[in-house]
Design an enzyme around this catalytic site. Sequence first.
Site, mmCIF file in Angstrom:
data_model
loop_
_atom_site.group_PDB
_atom_site.id
_atom_site.type_symbol
_atom_site.label_atom_id
_atom_site.label_comp_id
_atom_site.label_asym_id
_atom_site.label_seq_id
_atom_site.Cartn_x
_atom_site.Cartn_y
_atom_site.Cartn_z
ATOM 1 N N HIS A 17 25.048 40.412 -2.668
ATOM 2 C CA HIS A 17 24.022 41.459 -2.651
ATOM 3 C C HIS A 17 23.487 41.578 -1.226
ATOM 4 O O HIS A 17 22.682 40.762 -0.786
ATOM 5 C CB HIS A 17 22.910 41.068 -3.625
ATOM 6 C CG HIS A 17 21.839 42.108 -3.784
ATOM 7 N ND1 HIS A 17 21.830 43.307 -3.110
ATOM 8 C CD2 HIS A 17 20.727 42.120 -4.568
ATOM 9 C CE1 HIS A 17 20.755 44.010 -3.463
ATOM 10 N NE2 HIS A 17 20.076 43.307 -4.343
ATOM 11 N N GLU A 34 19.174 46.950 -16.873
ATOM 12 C CA GLU A 34 20.050 48.102 -16.662
ATOM 13 C C GLU A 34 20.954 48.348 -17.860
ATOM 14 O O GLU A 34 21.313 49.490 -18.145
ATOM 15 C CB GLU A 34 20.818 48.018 -15.348
ATOM 16 C CG GLU A 34 21.883 46.979 -15.243
ATOM 17 C CD GLU A 34 22.602 47.077 -13.887
ATOM 18 O OE1 GLU A 34 22.748 48.180 -13.347
ATOM 19 O OE2 GLU A 34 23.008 46.018 -13.378
#
Lengths: 80, 403, 418
Positions: free
Chosen positions: C344, C318
């Site tokens: 997460h 990313e």
Amino acid sequence: MDKQLSPNDLAALISRCTGVTVTGEQVTDAGRSFADLGVDSLGLMGVLAELQRNHGMSRSVDMQPNQSPRELLALLGGRA
Amino acid sequence: MNAVVTGLGVIAPSGIGVDEFWPAVRDGHVALGPLGRIEPNPYPVVVAGEVSGFEPDAWIDPRITVQTDRFTHFALAAAAMALRDADLDPATVPPFGFGVVTASYSGGVEFGQREIERLWKNGPEHVGPYQSIAWFYAACTGQISIGNGLRGPSGVLVADEAGGLDAFATAGGELSRGAKAMLVGGAEAPFCPYAVCCQLGLGLLSPGEDPTTAYLPFTTHANGFTPGEGGAMLVVEDEESARARGADARAVVAGHCATYTGTQRFDRSAEGLLRAAEGALAEAGVDAADVDAVFLDAMAGQDADAAEAEAVRRLFGERADRVPVTAPKTGYGRCYAGAAVLDVAAAVLAIEHGAVPPTPGVRDCRFDFDLVTGAARAADIRTVLVLSRGLHGGNSALVLRHP
Amino acid sequence: MTRRVVVTGLGVVAPGGNGTKAFWELLTSGRTATRPISLFDAEGFRSRIAAECDFDPVDAGLGPAEVARMDRYVQFAAVAADEAWRRAEVDVEDPWRLGVCMGSAVGGTTLLELDYVATSHAGADWLVDERLASPFLHRALSPAALAGEVADRVGARGPVRTVSTGCTAGLDAVGHAARLIEEDRADVVVTGASESPISPIAVACFDAIRATSARNDDPAHAARPFDRDRDGFVIGEGAAVLVLEEWEHAHRRGAVVHAEVAGFATRSNAYHMTGLKPDGVEMAEAVRRAMEQARLGPSDVDYINAHGSGTRQNDRHETDAFRRVFGERAYEVPVSSIKSMIGHSLGAIGSIELAACVLALTNGVVPPTANLDTPDPECDLDYVPHTARERDLRAVLSVGSGFGGFQSAVVLTRVGRS
């Protein structure tokens, strides 16, 4: 450690875990990596886990797809 | 929506591929039989629609077969068929211009049951590396995208059966925003012990033991549906792009609407189905008077059937007993997220062949609508309405038109 | 005419605190809510840590029948939806124009596993005994149940569905909800996502691919996105719900508008179910398309809420995507990952992160990346280590990346009282 695992045995185990058809000759070919054979990271993790569970391989063993089945066989103490 | 269907891939108990599926559906063949995938079968569901003769290796790379559940095998094979049928090579579509939308209901339960058994029987280290990608609902969309190099907008909808129609609206939206082609559909493989255990709690499955009488919606004998496995993938293209490459538009995906009337409150679904149908027709720019055939949801519960019949009656009014309605799924079972998608495939084939397929097995319909039974009925079909209800309360309608 | 979409309600159930207020306090303090797993006995698992919610359904306001019927992830969503709906103060004129679109990756896993253990006698029987199953098991099989429960709470009669694109489901559900409004299929959509994956099977399946952190002796410092010493993500749980409303609809009733959902896009890498290429080409494409819809250029984005899972491949992937889209500007925009604090939570996290983005916009504060002590040399952007930062924010970007190759992006912009 399971001393009896032959190249053909390892080839069959890889085929079963990953769906990639692998021969005993390919397992002993130093120039051929898991990635070359079409075994990806997930497939290789499945192979290692199977060896750890049922063939007494140490849990600390780690391998990458750019390494070869021959290296794995050597780690297992088989006839490379 | 400016979306046209250009390719079909079908895997159903009635046949693998449209060349097997359409004659079986057209002729009202009953492909239901004993639930053979669970042997011995201790469960109070005896009859099922099973896909027979399906060889994953004929369609899928063996490396992918070992890491996926049967529902994904179906979806991958159906996608391959659909691309071939559309004569569309994904490499010729602009990058990011080809996406995938699938509907799901139960995911890869059989794969999951094997892995969770290893966990509880042998310990956490016995769970394999593929559990994380085989069981979840996104497995089909992901594998189809990867297997065919599709980098466009993708999605996964879970609205049970109705999600199969919602997927077409989602794909249509992506086409209107610039995508050139979409693979749309869904598949289901709900026949392992744990999946059946879960479904039995619905209280909606037919306990019937005779394949010819187990699934009889719209009759006084209606006593639940027969579950099926399988599904379909369709290639849906932007109309302009399809024309530019000289592809045949097989049908136009013209309108969609979805409503909700409460989980397992099928008695309340009449108005929901009616409003969904009206909304879909409005989006398609047609009236109820233009509809030439209706593919019904056919839940086969007394209240659910009555609600669907009421929706049809209110939609068509005076004409209600003259619009052919049908439920081909009585011939192969209700395939959950694959059910409505198979109806869409059958509807496209009905438009192409000018024939409304029958509702196999059903003879004595208790409602005053024109349920096609026995044999297919020849008709010039310009506009088809497909209805679907989800187990959790969704009512969806899709309008398909002759190109 | 383009229909614009705004956020008029917000609700959160997250590790470290239930409700929007507690959630925001945790994020801005830079504390972490990761700890040893208490929801089951994790002895024998490779990863034995998680970010768990301290959640009591009765204290949170659910009745006994609801508690019995709802799986844990549905309970989270119900409570978050109640908060969001209360705050939005929507007076529903036409329930057929009110929709629900919820996200989840693994849905009813908790109940599926619990009932599997009961019906199989702890894995002994392949032919499970259905007579031992909970009467609500059938709802666990399909996460459509999640959207249905939320729809029943708010009285929705419009489109109701669940989006289940794995770990991007939380972004995709909100994006899908915004599309329903843009395409004139609804005027108001209650959206968001929920997950409760801290169960043996989910933890074991991430163990099997070594995706989760094994820093079991130091859970508070286990989630380390962009840090050189990271070793995987820490599994989390929770839910966030947003009420989305068509701009004019919100304006007419004088609603408090928190933000505009200005752009959304998703693309696939078509590369590998779990692996990422080092380049972030597909994520970059999703970001570009979302910014294009929002009519924003690289200089307009003031904060990037990263996927930041804390796996080596993600953090580099990313970072490359942000460099591709923003060029030199990438080095000026603060980037942070709240997964460092709340873990997460798979399909839920995208919506929880969007809730954080809404709060960042309205409060003018960028939440930090906790545990970022020694940045990975390959990750050379400003990841806001340790401490929250005050900053005037007009537009924020949130991205997600998930199994199946999905890459999604949402752009939110600040709007005044309408």
